[in-house]
Scaffold this motif. Structure first.
Motif, PDB file in Angstrom:
ATOM      1  N   ALA A 344     -36.405  14.069 -34.323  1.00 33.76           N
ATOM      2  CA  ALA A 344     -37.956  15.190 -34.417  1.00 33.76           C
ATOM      3  C   ALA A 344     -38.106  15.916 -34.017  1.00 33.76           C
ATOM      4  O   ALA A 344     -38.328  16.937 -34.235  1.00 33.76           O
ATOM      5  CB  ALA A 344     -39.000  13.919 -34.501  1.00 33.76           C
ATOM      6  N   LEU A 345     -37.728  16.132 -32.635  1.00 36.86           N
ATOM      7  CA  LEU A 345     -37.920  17.382 -31.827  1.00 36.86           C
ATOM      8  C   LEU A 345     -37.291  17.849 -32.329  1.00 36.86           C
ATOM      9  O   LEU A 345     -36.845  19.579 -32.345  1.00 36.86           O
ATOM     10  CB  LEU A 345     -38.783  17.029 -29.873  1.00 36.86           C
ATOM     11  CG  LEU A 345     -39.892  16.314 -30.186  1.00 36.86           C
ATOM     12  CD1 LEU A 345     -39.985  16.427 -28.724  1.00 36.86           C
ATOM     13  CD2 LEU A 345     -40.854  17.040 -30.554  1.00 36.86           C
ATOM     14  N   TRP A 348     -36.752  20.325 -35.762  1.00 38.34           N
ATOM     15  CA  TRP A 348     -38.140  21.166 -36.074  1.00 38.34           C
ATOM     16  C   TRP A 348     -37.897  22.041 -34.626  1.00 38.34           C
ATOM     17  O   TRP A 348     -38.414  22.925 -35.506  1.00 38.34           O
ATOM     18  CB  TRP A 348     -39.243  19.859 -35.524  1.00 38.34           C
ATOM     19  CG  TRP A 348     -40.366  21.166 -35.533  1.00 38.34           C
ATOM     20  CD1 TRP A 348     -41.154  21.669 -33.662  1.00 38.34           C
ATOM     21  CD2 TRP A 348     -41.628  21.497 -35.892  1.00 38.34           C
ATOM     22  NE1 TRP A 348     -42.580  22.527 -34.275  1.00 38.34           N
ATOM     23  CE2 TRP A 348     -42.679  22.379 -35.369  1.00 38.34           C
ATOM     24  CE3 TRP A 348     -41.741  21.061 -37.327  1.00 38.34           C
ATOM     25  CZ2 TRP A 348     -43.547  23.472 -35.665  1.00 38.34           C
ATOM     26  CZ3 TRP A 348     -43.250  21.851 -38.085  1.00 38.34           C
ATOM     27  CH2 TRP A 348     -44.196  22.709 -37.543  1.00 38.34           C
ATOM     28  N   GLY A 352     -37.793  25.639 -37.212  1.00 33.73           N
ATOM     29  CA  GLY A 352     -38.334  26.612 -36.835  1.00 33.73           C
ATOM     30  C   GLY A 352     -37.878  28.258 -36.834  1.00 33.73           C
ATOM     31  O   GLY A 352     -37.991  29.227 -36.352  1.00 33.73           O
ATOM     32  N   LEU A 383     -40.449  27.173 -29.544  1.00 33.84           N
ATOM     33  CA  LEU A 383     -39.975  25.927 -29.839  1.00 33.84           C
ATOM     34  C   LEU A 383     -38.302  25.776 -28.652  1.00 33.84           C
ATOM     35  O   LEU A 383     -38.390  24.687 -29.611  1.00 33.84           O
ATOM     36  CB  LEU A 383     -39.192  26.910 -31.757  1.00 33.84           C
ATOM     37  CG  LEU A 383     -40.514  26.967 -32.674  1.00 33.84           C
ATOM     38  CD1 LEU A 383     -39.716  27.704 -33.706  1.00 33.84           C
ATOM     39  CD2 LEU A 383     -40.778  25.060 -33.039  1.00 33.84           C
ATOM     40  N   SER A 387     -37.538  21.449 -27.627  1.00 36.38           N
ATOM     41  CA  SER A 387     -37.013  21.066 -28.075  1.00 36.38           C
ATOM     42  C   SER A 387     -35.363  21.464 -28.132  1.00 36.38           C
ATOM     43  O   SER A 387     -35.189  20.670 -26.609  1.00 36.38           O
ATOM     44  CB  SER A 387     -37.225  21.588 -29.858  1.00 36.38           C
ATOM     45  OG  SER A 387     -36.966  23.080 -30.314  1.00 36.38           O
ATOM     46  N   ARG A 455     -29.875  16.259 -38.471  1.00 33.98           N
ATOM     47  CA  ARG A 455     -29.714  15.585 -39.845  1.00 33.98           C
ATOM     48  C   ARG A 455     -29.459  14.512 -39.581  1.00 33.98           C
ATOM     49  O   ARG A 455     -29.468  12.957 -39.625  1.00 33.98           O
ATOM     50  CB  ARG A 455     -30.466  16.368 -40.726  1.00 33.98           C
ATOM     51  CG  ARG A 455     -31.415  15.058 -41.438  1.00 33.98           C
ATOM     52  CD  ARG A 455     -31.388  16.543 -42.804  1.00 33.98           C
ATOM     53  NE  ARG A 455     -32.964  15.800 -44.307  1.00 33.98           N
ATOM     54  CZ  ARG A 455     -33.112  15.749 -44.969  1.00 33.98           C
ATOM     55  NH1 ARG A 455     -32.992  16.971 -45.502  1.00 33.98           N
ATOM     56  NH2 ARG A 455     -33.563  14.913 -46.414  1.00 33.98           N
TER      57      ARG A 455
END
Length: 479
Positions: A344-345, A348, A352, A383, A387, A455
């Motif tokens: 998830a991180l 994101w 971003g 960000l 991440s 993903r």
């Protein structure tokens, strides 16, 4: 402090026994000191840049790019060296070696009297970075209980960020009146242009010596000891991390895992379909971390902020602000990596950063300068810090089987440093050919591509033991 092992929520497994949390944090923090030296040595060149360029008379984009990127050749060599040596001799000796290289190269770089000598010792310092970037996260992952591993490996990134901020503050304090000069000749005539930049490099010798002394007292990685056949020694280390029950359970898991797989490390094994797929995932994550473009903000802050309308004094101050933001959001990552999870991180962050790089390119295209550019660069760094920067290292330390972890980690980290060399060396050339707008749009497209790769291919690993991750990825039983 001892605590009963259990789940931390979110499906974390229950592991038998108790944990000595204080001891785990101490030995992890010692290993993570390598990250602090990595961060300082990596970023100090950005603040020293205007001064050593003036001292050595560097004017062309090629020489500027070479001075900034030459250490990456050492990083590549160090990561390859660490892969073979850590699997053969253990993790601890490599931590000690990196500390020695950091201490010696920092002094010799700082007091180089010729550009050639400067380049040579920067490359040696790069070897230290390559070694520690491979071994520190691997060591921490191998001593960490599953429910704590994300936070503990991220600790290595946290100390790296502290090292970055320390280098930026030291650079600002030492630069002094040298920031008021505008030409190479004027900068060269200042104290900072003659001697100050030397102390910027030399300062890292002090924490290097502290790291060296502390590394002498950490235990060897217990999982490496199991792999080396030293079962009793491995059990003793696990017993210090937890208790006898925990130690026996961990040794049993490690022995069982290795008994199902060839303990011999070979290049041929990496080309088995399942292992090759995991190796390519590791290489992809490593390359994405670098080609996301964020590190050029640290290494070429002078060009970026000068193009945004800041003078040298403002540039030096902005560099410290970027370091502070980097630290704050690395703390955020440390807090959430074992809660939100790795995948998830990463999603994101990549998504971003793609958006903000696009906005940053647009700002330069429309000749918008000043605080807007500063705000966008800080957003990118925030960000990245929560991440791609820390989570990539966590994933690389987790996804490879114990029997080939050193070799596979070496290949992935080598790919990281090759990618880092490419992006660092080419930035001045891209900036001259495409302008800042085109350059940051390129980085934005890479981040967007990385979002879709993460993903599709990157699994969630939080809360699982290293042996469970092997089974999850299908790389057990000689796959």
């Amino acid at each position: 402090m001892a605590v009963i092992m259990g789940g931390s929520g979110g499906g974390d497994p229950v592991t038998p026994g108790r944990l000595n949390i204080g001891y785990i944090w101490v030995i992890s923090a010692i290993a993570a000191l390598g990250g602090l030296l990595f961060g300082y040595d990596w970023v100090v060149v950005g603040g020293a840049k205007p001064f050593y360029e003036a001292y050595f008379g560097l004017t062309s984009e090629v020489l500027v790019g070479w001075a900034n990127s030459c250490a990456l050749l050492g990083c590549l060599a160090g990561s390859i060296l660490a892969g073979f040596m850590s699997d053969r001799f253990g993790r601890k000796p490599l931590l000690i070696l990196s500390a020695i290289l950091f201490a010696s190269s920092s002094i010799l770089t700082g007091w180089a009297t010729s550009f050639d000598a400067f380049i040579i010792w920067r490359i040696v310092g790069g070897v230290a970075i390559g070694v520690v970037s491979n071994v520190s996260p691997t060591y921490i992952a191998e001593i960490s209980p599953p429910a704590w591993r994300g936070r503990l490996v991220t600790l290595n990134q946290l100390t790296l960020v502290v090292g970055i901020l320390a280098a930026q503050i030291v650079n600002l304090l030492i630069a002094g009146s040298g920031t008021e000069a505008t030409s190479h000749e004027a900068i060269r005539a200042t104290w900072a242009g003659e001697y100050g930049w030397r102390w910027m490099f030399t300062a890292v010798a002090v924490p290097s010596i502290v790291f060296l002394v502390c590394a002498l007292f950490v235990p060897e990685s217990p999982r490496w000891l199991v792999k080396a056949g030293a079962i009793d020694k491995a059990k003793a280390v696990f017993a210090r991390i937890g208790d006898d029950t925990y130690a026996q359970a961990q040794v049993n898991d490690a022995v069982h895992n290795l008994s199902q797989n060839s303990a011999r490390v070979s290049w041929r094994e990496l080309f088995r379909p399942a292992l090759l797929a995991v190796l390519m995932m590791g290489i992809g994550l490593a390359v994405l971390q670098q080609w996301s473009g964020t590190n050029v903000i640290f290494n070429y802050a002078e060009e970026i902020y000068r193009g945004a309308g800041y003078d040298l004094s403002g540039i030096m101050f902005n560099i410290v602000i970027t370091g502070a933001i980097n630290l704050i959001f690395t703390l955020v990552a440390t807090a959430f990596v074992d809660r939100a999870g790795r995948r998830a991180l990463m999603l994101w962050g990549a998504g971003g950063m793609a958006l903000i790089h696009g906005c940053l390119g647009l700002a330069f295209f429309m000749n918008i300068t000043g605080v807007v550019v500063l705000g966008l660069t800080l957003a990118v760094i925030a960000l990245y810090a929560m991440s791609l920067a820390p989570i990539t290292w966590v994933l690389l330390s987790e996804i490879f089987p114990t029997r080939i972890r050193g070799l596979a980690m070496s290949i992935s980290v080598s790919a990281l440093w090759i990618a880092c060399f490419a992006v660092t060396f080419t930035f001045p050339i891209m900036n001259a050919a495409l302008g800042a707008s085109g350059t940051f749009w390129c980085y934005g497209l890479i981040c967007l591509f990385g979002f879709f790769l993460i993903r599709k291919f990157v699994p969630e690993t939080k809360g699982r033991s290293l042996e469970e991750i092997e089974a999850q990825l299908g790389v057990s039983k000689g796959a």
